[in-house]
Write an enzyme that holds these catalytic residues in place. Structure first.
Site, PDB file in Angstrom:
ATOM      1  N   ARG A 199      -8.516   8.362  -9.354  1.00  0.00           N
ATOM      2  CA  ARG A 199      -8.454   8.631  -7.701  1.00  0.00           C
ATOM      3  C   ARG A 199      -7.523   9.186  -6.837  1.00  0.00           C
ATOM      4  O   ARG A 199      -6.769   8.826  -6.633  1.00  0.00           O
ATOM      5  CB  ARG A 199      -9.756   7.641  -6.898  1.00  0.00           C
ATOM      6  CG  ARG A 199     -10.060   7.626  -5.396  1.00  0.00           C
ATOM      7  CD  ARG A 199      -8.885   7.385  -4.532  1.00  0.00           C
ATOM      8  NE  ARG A 199      -9.430   7.061  -3.125  1.00  0.00           N
ATOM      9  CZ  ARG A 199      -9.207   7.344  -2.639  1.00  0.00           C
ATOM     10  NH1 ARG A 199      -7.403   6.913  -2.167  1.00  0.00           N
ATOM     11  NH2 ARG A 199      -9.143   7.059  -1.130  1.00  0.00           N
ATOM     12  N   SER A 220       0.432  -1.172   0.453  1.00  0.00           N
ATOM     13  CA  SER A 220      -0.090  -0.084   0.147  1.00  0.00           C
ATOM     14  C   SER A 220       0.563   1.635  -0.023  1.00  0.00           C
ATOM     15  O   SER A 220       0.565   1.845  -0.070  1.00  0.00           O
ATOM     16  CB  SER A 220      -1.133  -0.474   1.428  1.00  0.00           C
ATOM     17  OG  SER A 220      -2.499  -0.947   0.944  1.00  0.00           O
ATOM     18  N   THR A 228      -4.568   7.288   8.281  1.00  0.00           N
ATOM     19  CA  THR A 228      -5.125   6.640   7.398  1.00  0.00           C
ATOM     20  C   THR A 228      -6.202   5.285   7.879  1.00  0.00           C
ATOM     21  O   THR A 228      -7.142   6.226   8.324  1.00  0.00           O
ATOM     22  CB  THR A 228      -4.098   5.605   8.395  1.00  0.00           C
ATOM     23  OG1 THR A 228      -4.331   3.977   7.627  1.00  0.00           O
ATOM     24  CG2 THR A 228      -4.018   4.517   9.902  1.00  0.00           C
ATOM     25  N   GLY A 229      -6.670   5.058   6.747  1.00  0.00           N
ATOM     26  CA  GLY A 229      -8.471   4.497   6.360  1.00  0.00           C
ATOM     27  C   GLY A 229      -8.543   5.191   5.103  1.00  0.00           C
ATOM     28  O   GLY A 229      -7.779   5.731   4.298  1.00  0.00           O
ATOM     29  N   THR A 232      -1.120   2.635   4.686  1.00  0.00           N
ATOM     30  CA  THR A 232      -0.533   4.381   4.830  1.00  0.00           C
ATOM     31  C   THR A 232       0.780   4.376   6.057  1.00  0.00           C
ATOM     32  O   THR A 232       0.238   3.970   6.501  1.00  0.00           O
ATOM     33  CB  THR A 232      -1.646   4.697   4.513  1.00  0.00           C
ATOM     34  OG1 THR A 232      -2.439   4.805   2.900  1.00  0.00           O
ATOM     35  CG2 THR A 232      -1.069   5.930   4.543  1.00  0.00           C
ATOM     36  N   THR A 256       1.619   7.159   0.426  1.00  0.00           N
ATOM     37  CA  THR A 256       0.863   5.803   0.500  1.00  0.00           C
ATOM     38  C   THR A 256       0.355   5.676  -1.230  1.00  0.00           C
ATOM     39  O   THR A 256       0.781   6.074  -1.992  1.00  0.00           O
ATOM     40  CB  THR A 256      -0.776   6.455   0.779  1.00  0.00           C
ATOM     41  OG1 THR A 256      -1.795   4.690   0.671  1.00  0.00           O
ATOM     42  CG2 THR A 256      -1.382   6.997  -0.106  1.00  0.00           C
TER      43      THR A 256
HETATM   44  C1  SD4 Z   1      -6.495   6.250   0.834  1.00  0.00           C
HETATM   45  N1  SD4 Z   1      -5.653   7.037   2.825  1.00  0.00           N
HETATM   46  O1  SD4 Z   1      -6.081   6.286  -0.195  1.00  0.00           O
HETATM   47  C2  SD4 Z   1      -5.206   6.492   1.931  1.00  0.00           C
HETATM   48  C3  SD4 Z   1      -5.288   4.175   2.518  1.00  0.00           C
HETATM   49  C4  SD4 Z   1      -4.491   4.659   3.427  1.00  0.00           C
HETATM   50  O2  SD4 Z   1      -4.458   2.842   5.133  1.00  0.00           O
HETATM   51  O3  SD4 Z   1      -4.503   5.144   4.504  1.00  0.00           O
HETATM   52  N2  SD4 Z   1      -4.659   3.504   3.848  1.00  0.00           N
HETATM   53  O4  SD4 Z   1      -7.464   6.680   1.227  1.00  0.00           O
END
Ligand code: SD4
Length: 318
Positions: free
Chosen positions: A207, A77, A230-231, A179, A197
């Protein structure tokens, strides 16, 4: 703020100010300290700590830490080896922010292993904050970065497998974790942060998530603190998550309380959606106090200070 001299004056000339009260005002500061999201934060912290423990800057430390997972082809990731978008392109997002409030960011960048260093160069060498896509790549190549293939055999295989069904339903803590958000306080008392990330796996081509958006995926205010997210980036952007966390610390919340309040805001906006996704925030204040909070169990972070490097499970809402 009272100085020690004021205190002595007070206590000599009629002051009955208890010593303990006065010194309680002076919070103990833990520095240096570095915090990074997820398990691989341990290795990122090692790289950052080498710099911090030698008196280096938080800015250098967070860049060095972020480069560790970026350069690791096994991390799917971040950077090299990141899972691609649904068209098979590995597109990277990163940003960095320092104690002066300077910031730099790249988004939708292809072919560069260390987008965090390109983001730093945007900050230091251009009048802009953010470069994207072909423009960001052009800037990187002109500045000596090498064009490389980021799609590894393993990631390509996973993507081809995914295209058989092409079902876009990210799995909590699985497809979308890793990330790296990294925030640090150096011996000089300065804060900086970085976030990098490859974004959500199998996202639409073009995106961009929260990670390169200053205020969403990362925010640093040297008077108050720093935060990283993160997320699922869409939900973080909607509440301008990391800026919110820092502002909540400004209002007197501890880092953990601030992260919790930001998570609760996501839940309040859309409780049904919140059950299906992961979002985690990590925060550090000017005193070196730290904390995290996330939506679902499973988010962890690494913390390195004078007591060592350790992995901590974040508290969670659901
Ligand atoms: C995203 N926040 O591209 C990032 C992905 C991520 O842990 O944090 N993954 O939306």
């Amino acid at each position: 703020m009272k100085t020690r001299r004021d205190f002595l004056k007070l206590s000599t000339f009629g002051g009955l100010l208890p010593v303990t009260n006065f010194f309680a005002e002076q919070k103990a500061v833990t520095k240096p300290i570095v915090l990074s999201t997820w398990n691989f934060g341990l290795q990122a912290n090692e790289a950052a700590w080498k710099i911090l423990s030698n008196g280096g800057t938080a800015l250098d430390a967070v860049e060095a830490g972020a480069k560790v997972p970026e350069g690791d082809p096994k991390e799917t990731s971040v950077g090299l080896g990141g899972l691609p978008d649904r068209d098979g392109h590995v597109t990277l997002d990163a940003c960095i922010m320092d104690e002066q409030g300077r910031c730099g960011s790249v988004a939708f960048l292809e072919h560069i292993v260390h987008p965090i260093s390109v983001a730093r160069m945007v900050m230091e060498k251009t009048p802009h904050v953010m470069l994207v896509g072909a423009g960001a790549l052009k800037f990187a190549l002109v500045n000596g970065f090498k064009k490389e293939r980021l799609l590894t055999k393993e990631s390509e295989k996973a993507w081809k497998e995914w295209t058989k069904k092409s079902a876009y339903k990210p799995i909590v803590n699985v497809e979308n974790h890793d990330t790296i958000g990294i925030i640090a306080l150096d011996v000089h008392g300065n804060l900086s942060g970085a976030c990098t990330t490859s974004g959500l796996a199998y996202k639409m081509h073009g995106r961009v998530g929260d990670s390169p958006i200053i205020g969403a995926g990362l925010y640093v205010d040297n008077e108050i603190g720093a935060a990283a997210a993160t997320g699922v980036g869409e939900e973080v952007i909607k509440i301008v998550g990391c800026h919110l966390v820092v502002e909540l610390m400004r209002q007197g919340n501890t880092p953990e309380q601030a992260c919790r309040l930001a998570v609760e805001r996501i839940v309040k906006r859309n409780p049904a959606k919140a059950k299906e996704i992961q979002v985690g925030f990590l925060a550090l204040n000017k005193n070196g106090e730290s904390g995290a909070f996330c939506l679902q169990s499973g988010f962890n972070y690494a913390k390195y200070d004078s007591t060592g490097n350790s992995l901590i499970d974040s508290k969670f809402k659901i």
